[in-house]
Design an enzyme around this catalytic site. Structure first.
Site, short mmCIF file in Angstrom:
data_model
loop_
_atom_site.label_atom_id
_atom_site.label_comp_id
_atom_site.label_asym_id
_atom_site.label_seq_id
_atom_site.Cartn_x
_atom_site.Cartn_y
_atom_site.Cartn_z
N HIS A 1 37.67 40.99 40.11
CA HIS A 1 36.54 41.72 40.70
C HIS A 1 35.27 41.34 39.96
CE1 HIS A 1 38.77 44.27 43.42
NE2 HIS A 1 39.60 44.61 42.45
N HIS B 1 45.89 37.65 43.75
CA HIS B 1 44.83 37.75 44.76
C HIS B 1 43.83 36.64 44.46
CE1 HIS B 1 46.18 41.76 46.17
NE2 HIS B 1 46.56 41.91 44.91
N LEU B 2 43.73 35.67 45.37
CA LEU B 2 42.82 34.55 45.15
C LEU B 2 41.47 34.76 45.83
CD1 LEU B 2 45.23 31.46 45.34
CD2 LEU B 2 44.34 32.63 43.31
N ARG B 3 41.39 35.78 46.68
CA ARG B 3 40.11 36.27 47.24
C ARG B 3 39.44 35.36 48.26
NH1 ARG B 3 41.48 41.20 45.89
NH2 ARG B 3 41.01 41.83 43.76
N HIS C 1 53.69 47.47 48.47
CA HIS C 1 52.82 48.23 47.56
C HIS C 1 53.10 49.70 47.86
CE1 HIS C 1 48.57 49.09 45.91
NE2 HIS C 1 48.94 50.24 46.46
N HIS D 1 54.93 45.56 41.69
CA HIS D 1 54.37 46.33 40.56
C HIS D 1 54.92 47.74 40.36
CE1 HIS D 1 51.83 47.56 43.87
NE2 HIS D 1 50.97 46.57 43.77
N ASN E 1 45.02 40.16 51.52
CA ASN E 1 43.83 41.01 51.72
C ASN E 1 42.53 40.26 51.48
OD1 ASN E 1 44.36 40.91 48.97
ND2 ASN E 1 43.80 43.02 48.58
N ASP F 1 49.81 40.52 39.44
CA ASP F 1 48.87 41.25 40.30
C ASP F 1 47.43 40.90 39.91
OD1 ASP F 1 47.78 42.88 42.22
OD2 ASP F 1 48.36 44.77 41.27
#
Ligand code: ZN
Length: 427
Positions: A311, A64-66, A181, A234, A96, A307
């Site tokens: 955060h 997740h690179l956001r 997922h 995962h 996401n 994964d």
């Protein structure tokens, strides 16, 4: 321009190489791989890999690179800085973001950011459903054209079985896999950790193994129905590993990955309400950890994927119930994987295979091997070099790791993408 990586132990599972070899790189490509001393080097054009392991650059099919939308957690730049420091030359990033990567313009935006960062290769994964809402299919054709290499609503399961069926059918037309997922939201409702002895003791609501397993079973049935390519993200439970093993025995087009935390940690790490041990799927019991290792060993689990889920501090420094799910993983994946080698679970070649050629094949990428003519994506690491995980020193913008303070073995010396040094521990 020529570069020679000399005197290292080359581990290249795709080409059955595991020996001391020199590699000649020219114009960003592997030109030749020969016995030591085969190539002359002058000045800066050589890298002495004596005592080190030289492998294809790692490929992480689940990060997740956001960006766009959550740049306070991570950006494409900081995420790829973290990637190359961990030996990853290619990362596939989940959809996401905000806006969601459910159309070609967001896909193109991420690719532009990656080109500007110019570190690891970044391959976007497109959303399965519009807005990750699980209601209607995203613009899959448009995203494939813009450059996505897989489809996933990761972070969210696809609860609607018919939507999942249609996605599998539709993606078959583009020959892209769907990464899933697996979490039944009704079974998992309100759960914040594994349902087991630790959740009872801490008074936290648990998520049973069955929440993952019923969805894995359903999606295997849908893969059988449609012939669509299913990749299960995962894996965390013994039952889920068994279902994938059975599906593969049947010859279904099913692949799977496991994350280092799921083969390293158990639910007991949550004791003390450690929010850096909160993730989805949750950390499970030792029996599940053992099953993940068995699945890696017998080939049920094809790939190791981090994964990587950055955060902000403020999203973890709250009550356990409120804390965000996930941990950063790019910079600890190699040493955690090498623990499996030291334990005898995997040979070094098998471990490297799960970080390189296997994810490349699942995603249909021309990377993951040191073949003559291939892009010179290479990582060089010292397998026995110990280091202590200091969260503050991680390159990722976020520091949410449960491995802070751990002494790990295995440290990246150099990472190269298309013959370009993108990480060098000496600088
Ligand atoms: Zn996920």
């Amino acid at each position: 321009m020529k570069i020679v990586v000399h005197s290292g132990t080359v581990i290249d599972p795709a080409n059955n190489r595991a020996a001391a070899l020199d590699i000649l790189i020219e114009d960003g490509q592997i030109r030749a791989v020969e016995k030591p001393g085969s190539f002359l080097t002058v000045g800066d054009a050589g890298f002495d890999a004596t005592g080190m392991i030289v492998t294809p650059g790692f490929i992480d099919m689940h990060v997740h690179l956001r960006e766009p939308g959550f740049e306070y957690k991570e950006t494409v730049l900081t995420g790829t800085q973290s990637a190359v420091a961990g030996g990853f030359t290619t990362v596939a990033c989940m959809a996401n973001t905000n806006p969601t990567n459910d159309n070609g313009s967001v896909t193109r935006y991420i690719i532009e950011k990656a080109q500007a960062a110019n570190l690891a290769r970044v391959l976007p994964i497109g959303a399965l459903s519009k807005g990750l809402k699980g209601e209607s299919l995203a613009d899959i054709g448009e995203m494939v054209e813009a450059g996505v290499i897989a489809i996933s609503d990761d972070g969210r399961p696809v609860m609607d079985s018919n939507l999942m069926r249609r996605a599998l059918e539709y993606c078959s037309m583009f020959n892209v896999p769907i990464s899933v997922h697996e979490e039944d939201l009704h079974l998992a409702a309100g759960g914040v950790m594994n349902e087991g002895p630790t959740s009872l003791r801490l008074g936290l609501k648990g998520i049973p193994n069955a929440a993952e397993e019923v969805m894995v079973a359903r999606d295997i049935m849908l893969a059988r129905l449609t012939g669509g390519r299913l990749h299960i993200a995962h894996l965390s439970t013994r039952g889920a590993v068994a279902l994938v093993r059975q599906a593969k025995a049947e010859g279904l087009p099913v692949t799977a990955e496991a994350a280092p935390h799921h083969f390293t940690l158990t639910e007991e790490v949550v004791a003390g309400y450690n929010t850096n041990a909160k993730m989805a799927p949750p950390l499970r019991l030792l029996d599940d950890v053992d099953a993940i290792k068995e699945g890696l060993q017998d080939g049920t689990i094809d790939a190791i994927a981090t994964d990587h889920a950055p955060h902000h501090h403020d999203e973890k420094e709250v009550e356990f119930d409120q804390a965000a799910n996930g941990i950063v993983g790019l910079e600890t994946a190699l040493p955690l994987t090498l623990r499996l080698v030291n334990e005898g679970v995997l040979s070094l070649s098998e471990a490297v295979r799960k970080l390189t050629i296997n994810p490349a094949r699942i995603l249909g990428l021309p990377y993951g091997a040191l073949s003559v003519g291939a892009p010179a994506d290479i990582v060089i690491f010292s397998p026995m070099r110990a280091w202590k995980v200091e969260p503050k020193q991680l390159r990722s913008k976020s520091k949410n790791t449960p491995f802070g303070g751990w002494e790990l073995m295995g440290s990246v010396a150099l990472t190269m993408v298309a013959g370009r040094f993108v990480y060098d521990e000496r600088t």
